[in-house]
Design an enzyme around this catalytic site. Structure first.
Site, PDB file in Angstrom:
ATOM      1  N   ASP A  41      -0.883   6.661   0.651  1.00 36.85           N
ATOM      2  CA  ASP A  41      -2.036   7.557   0.598  1.00 36.85           C
ATOM      3  C   ASP A  41      -3.302   6.729   0.347  1.00 36.85           C
ATOM      4  O   ASP A  41      -3.413   6.029  -0.665  1.00 36.85           O
ATOM      5  CB  ASP A  41      -1.798   8.547  -0.558  1.00 36.85           C
ATOM      6  CG  ASP A  41      -2.938   9.551  -0.679  1.00 36.85           C
ATOM      7  OD1 ASP A  41      -4.005   9.320  -0.059  1.00 36.85           O
ATOM      8  OD2 ASP A  41      -2.758  10.541  -1.395  1.00 36.85           O
ATOM      9  N   HIS A 163      -2.992   8.318 -18.630  1.00 40.79           N
ATOM     10  CA  HIS A 163      -2.257   9.442 -18.020  1.00 40.79           C
ATOM     11  C   HIS A 163      -0.761   9.404 -18.319  1.00 40.79           C
ATOM     12  O   HIS A 163      -0.057  10.392 -18.102  1.00 40.79           O
ATOM     13  CB  HIS A 163      -2.444   9.439 -16.497  1.00 40.79           C
ATOM     14  CG  HIS A 163      -3.859   9.634 -16.066  1.00 40.79           C
ATOM     15  ND1 HIS A 163      -4.580  10.771 -16.369  1.00 40.79           N
ATOM     16  CD2 HIS A 163      -4.712   8.826 -15.369  1.00 40.79           C
ATOM     17  CE1 HIS A 163      -5.806  10.657 -15.871  1.00 40.79           C
ATOM     18  NE2 HIS A 163      -5.917   9.480 -15.275  1.00 40.79           N
ATOM     19  N   ASP A 200     -13.395   7.846 -19.542  1.00 39.76           N
ATOM     20  CA  ASP A 200     -12.931   7.825 -18.154  1.00 39.76           C
ATOM     21  C   ASP A 200     -13.212   9.199 -17.533  1.00 39.76           C
ATOM     22  O   ASP A 200     -13.259  10.199 -18.232  1.00 39.76           O
ATOM     23  CB  ASP A 200     -11.421   7.543 -18.148  1.00 39.76           C
ATOM     24  CG  ASP A 200     -10.853   7.318 -16.752  1.00 39.76           C
ATOM     25  OD1 ASP A 200     -10.628   6.151 -16.391  1.00 39.76           O
ATOM     26  OD2 ASP A 200     -10.622   8.315 -16.021  1.00 39.76           O
ATOM     27  N   HIS A 202     -11.351  10.921 -15.646  1.00 41.71           N
ATOM     28  CA  HIS A 202     -10.162  11.776 -15.584  1.00 41.71           C
ATOM     29  C   HIS A 202      -9.726  12.183 -16.986  1.00 41.71           C
ATOM     30  O   HIS A 202      -9.947  11.445 -17.949  1.00 41.71           O
ATOM     31  CB  HIS A 202      -9.005  11.027 -14.908  1.00 41.71           C
ATOM     32  CG  HIS A 202      -9.291  10.622 -13.498  1.00 41.71           C
ATOM     33  ND1 HIS A 202      -9.775   9.359 -13.175  1.00 41.71           N
ATOM     34  CD2 HIS A 202      -9.174  11.295 -12.333  1.00 41.71           C
ATOM     35  CE1 HIS A 202      -9.943   9.281 -11.860  1.00 41.71           C
ATOM     36  NE2 HIS A 202      -9.582  10.448 -11.319  1.00 41.71           N
ATOM     37  N   ASP A 293     -14.768   4.983 -14.026  1.00 48.31           N
ATOM     38  CA  ASP A 293     -14.867   5.852 -12.850  1.00 48.31           C
ATOM     39  C   ASP A 293     -15.801   7.023 -13.125  1.00 48.31           C
ATOM     40  O   ASP A 293     -16.074   7.837 -12.250  1.00 48.31           O
ATOM     41  CB  ASP A 293     -13.472   6.332 -12.402  1.00 48.31           C
ATOM     42  CG  ASP A 293     -12.584   6.727 -13.564  1.00 48.31           C
ATOM     43  OD1 ASP A 293     -13.099   6.903 -14.686  1.00 48.31           O
ATOM     44  OD2 ASP A 293     -11.360   6.855 -13.354  1.00 48.31           O
ATOM     45  N   TYR A 333     -13.291   2.357 -10.135  1.00 45.99           N
ATOM     46  CA  TYR A 333     -12.808   1.951  -8.812  1.00 45.99           C
ATOM     47  C   TYR A 333     -13.892   1.516  -7.852  1.00 45.99           C
ATOM     48  O   TYR A 333     -13.607   1.135  -6.735  1.00 45.99           O
ATOM     49  CB  TYR A 333     -11.949   3.093  -8.228  1.00 45.99           C
ATOM     50  CG  TYR A 333     -10.855   3.454  -9.217  1.00 45.99           C
ATOM     51  CD1 TYR A 333      -9.781   2.596  -9.411  1.00 45.99           C
ATOM     52  CD2 TYR A 333     -10.947   4.587 -10.024  1.00 45.99           C
ATOM     53  CE1 TYR A 333      -8.813   2.872 -10.365  1.00 45.99           C
ATOM     54  CE2 TYR A 333      -9.983   4.869 -10.979  1.00 45.99           C
ATOM     55  CZ  TYR A 333      -8.925   4.011 -11.151  1.00 45.99           C
ATOM     56  OH  TYR A 333      -7.974   4.266 -12.097  1.00 45.99           O
TER      57      TYR A 333
END
Ligand code: SS9
Ligand code: ZN
Length: 680
Positions: A41, A163, A200, A202, A293, A333
């Site tokens: 992906d 995560h 972050d 996320h 990010d 990223y």
């Protein structure tokens, strides 16, 4: 090693206690670049080894890596890993190096980004090794900071961790580096309170799950959420997840429901959510899940915060836990933004002043809505958020006409007189402290000795000192300064006048004490006066004069004072963006030295650290010492556990916010008007 102790030539070395930790660790091992993810992906192709090499190259190029201590990286032990993960999971990860490429690559590639247990197979053989190094690097950093070998530091690691869960890998993460670090620090160093700040973009759901029932670890995360439409698409990431059982109140989620959040949004979240709660929590260690990010240009986050915001976020956190801060890389990223943001973070950890925070007009409506919701849902847990509902504001907002400050008073002649007075009083001094100190600006190549006492160590006239210091700041020869003066009012008037004519367009004056603030500057807006007093001052309340009248009640002093600093002074200061911060404290300030040191530290984020502290002779050696330490870049001592600020004091702060938030956007914590924010 980067030596921030006083220079040897100084006769005033005792200002910095020997035991005070100094230095910044940068923990990194190239080994962690030696694995790749076999993503198919394209969305997953961003977690690349170059993320680390780009950061290290930038840190070296800017001369920052060379100023850090570089402890060796050790692999984590199984015992370390088992602090946060199950044995079965550890065994599963351990088997990956023995697997063939065919076994490692599942036929179905679509789900590989959020790898769950069966899909562990997508890693190349080396990832177990790297994941152990990532933990080991993090723990090495914690060790160095907790034992006082360094003050703070950053670990540049991959794979990231926030995560990953007890028995599951997730979102590029294998082991939860920061969760393990918190558990390790608690166990090994017997500390009772750890703050984790996850900036972050996320949601670190792995961290949330690990600590949601644990009141000893306060977890804060902001994250792109877009009403659950953004990965990891969890209901658990919304602001309602406040923690469970004894951990209720110790999990703080701030979901961003739009992309494009910028520096104002991030700083508002710090001023109005994280910092007040963090001060009340009073951590002994701060861990940052430092993902970048959330910065501009990142393909995952799509946010708009610039790299320099990370200098401010870092700076604002270094006033907690006596400066014990460990930043651990998570995401990020866009290689350019990532590397620049890491540099800003490390440079701030090293003690360099942050760039000026320009153009902060205030948070967007969507951010405000999120901030309002998270404050509301945490109101029952945190004293600092109590009594802040609008309907508790007892009196209507003060809407006073803008008064230009009176002109024509206090000219040169009266100055001459007081200078003479100051001179006489100075002559009789001799409390052992030099009346004039200045921190040299950061200089990476030459003299690392940062302090100088007043010219030749001799005692100069107080106002002469003030002038000399201002001139040095102006010429960028020193970053900041401290002057002990015979009459703080006179010195303030003099310094303001001189600063606005020869140094800068905007001066922020933080004046502690009752009585008229001697502002004789005619041009509206050139001076922003923030006065903390105990008696209601005579009028002169404009956009640029903010008197905050705090009443001391049953030991609440500290909580009320800090509340005013965090929710009023910092947002105003960041919105105003002064070229110089002037602090003034009289003899009977009543504010403890730890608090004054906190204030001095926090204000260093403004004006590139250009601060002039004016202190009334006899204000107390402790206060003087604490201020000097903070100006030197020393960590402010923790203020101790804070109770709730007295309702009366919270309401006073609220009144000022109501009055001023139309003009100073960073003061806002809620949507435009009551009742009308229902539709969205
Ligand atoms: C799924 C996208 C998953 C995972 C990003 C993990 C970032 C960790 N289509 N993206 S910081
Ligand atoms: Zn991320």
């Amino acid at each position: 090693m980067y030596d921030r102790h006083l220079n040897k030539a100084s006769t005033r070395c005792y200002l910095l206690p020997r035991a005070m930790a100094s230095g910044t660790a940068l923990v990194y091992d190239e080994e962690m670049t030696r694995y790749k993810l076999l993503w198919v992906d394209p969305a997953c192709k961003v977690e690349v080894p170059e993320r680390l090499t780009a950061c290290v190259a930038a840190l070296q190029e800017q001369g920052l890596a060379q100023r850090c201590v570089a402890p060796p990286v050790r692999p984590a032990t199984e015992e370390d890993i088992l602090l946060a993960h199950s044995e079965q999971y550890l065994e599963a990860v351990k088997r990956t190096p023995l697997m063939t490429l065919e076994e490692l690559c599942p036929t179905q590639h679509t789900e590989v980004c959020h790898v769950t247990k069966p899909a562990l197979a997508v890693w190349l053989q080396n990832i177990y090794h790297c994941a152990k190094l990532a933990i080991g690097a993090t723990l090495q950093l914690v060790d160095r900071v907790m034992t006082g070998q360094v003050r703070n530091g950053m670990a540049l690691v991959r794979p990231p961790g926030h995560h990953s869960q007890r028995s599951a890998a997730n979102g590029f993460c294998v082991f939860n580096n920061v969760a393990i670090a918190a558990l390790y620090a608690k166990k090994r160093f017997n500390i009772k309170r750890v703050l984790i700040v996850d900036w972050d973009v996320h949601h670190g759901q792995g961290l949330q799950y690990c600590f949601e029932e644990d009141p000893s670890v306060l977890y804060f995360s902001w994250h792109r959420y877009e009403h659950q439409s953004f990965w990891p698409n969890l209901r658990d990431s919304d602001y309602h997840s406040v923690g469970k059982g004894p951990g209720a109140g110790f999990n703080i989620n701030l979901p961003w429901n739009q992309v494009g959040m910028d520096n104002s949004d991030y700083l508002s979240a710090f001023f109005h959510v994280l910092l007040p709660v963090a001060y009340e929590f009073n951590p002994e260690l701060v861990l940052v899940s430092a993902g970048f990010d959330s910065g501009i240009g990142d393909p995952e986050g799509l946010m708009r915060a610039t790299p320099d915001v990370f200098a401010h976020l870092t700076h604002l956190l270094t006033s907690l836990a006596g400066g014990k801060l460990c930043a651990v890389l998570e995401g990020g990223y866009n290689l350019t933004c990532l590397a620049q943001s890491v540099c800003q973070t490390v440079q701030t950890l090293l003690g360099d002043p942050a760039p000026r925070p320009s153009g902060l007009s205030g948070p967007c409506e969507s951010a405000l809505e999120s901030i309002q919701c998270v404050r509301a849902v945490h109101r029952q847990y945190w004293g600092c958020l109590k009594h802040t509902e609008r309907d508790l504001v007892s009196s209507p907002p003060l809407l006073l006409p803008l008064h230009p400050p009176a002109a024509g008073e206090g000219d040169g002649s009266s100055l001459g007189e007081t200078q003479h007075r100051a001179q006489q009083q100075e002559g009789g001094g001799g409390d052992g402290l030099s009346p004039c100190l200045a921190r040299l600006p950061p200089d990476r190549t030459q003299d690392r000795r940062r302090w100088r006492t007043g010219e030749g160590g001799g005692v100069l006239q107080a106002l002469g000192h003030v002038r000399a210091l201002l001139d040095k700041i102006c010429r960028k020869e020193v970053q900041n300064g401290l002057a002990v003066v015979a009459d703080v009012s006179v010195a303030v008037a003099y310094a303001l006048q001189r600063a606005v004519t020869s140094l800068t367009n905007r001066v922020l004056l933080v004046f502690l004490g009752d009585g008229e603030v001697p502002v004789e500057v005619t041009e509206e807006g050139k001076v922003l006066v923030f006065q903390i007093c105990s008696k209601e001052p005579r009028d002169r309340k404009s956009k640029y004069h903010i008197p905050v009248c705090l009443r001391k009640q049953g030991g609440d002093g500290a909580a009320g004072f800090l509340h005013a600093v965090l929710s009023l002074l910092l947002p105003l200061g960041y919105g105003y963006d002064p070229g110089l911060v002037l602090t003034a404290v009289g003899t009977e300030s009543g504010v403890g030295q730890a608090l004054w040191a906190q204030l001095t530290s926090l204000l260093q984020g403004l004006a590139q650290g250009h601060t002039l502290a004016l202190m009334q002779q006899g204000c107390g050696e402790g206060t003087l010492r604490a201020t000097a330490c903070s100006l030197l870049g020393g960590p402010a001592p923790a203020v101790g556990p804070l109770g709730a600020p007295a309702p009366e004091n919270v309401r006073e702060v609220e009144r000022q916010r109501e009055r001023l938030q139309g003009q100073w956007g960073l003061l806002r914590t809620a949507g435009p008007a009551e009742g009308s924010s229902a539709a969205h």
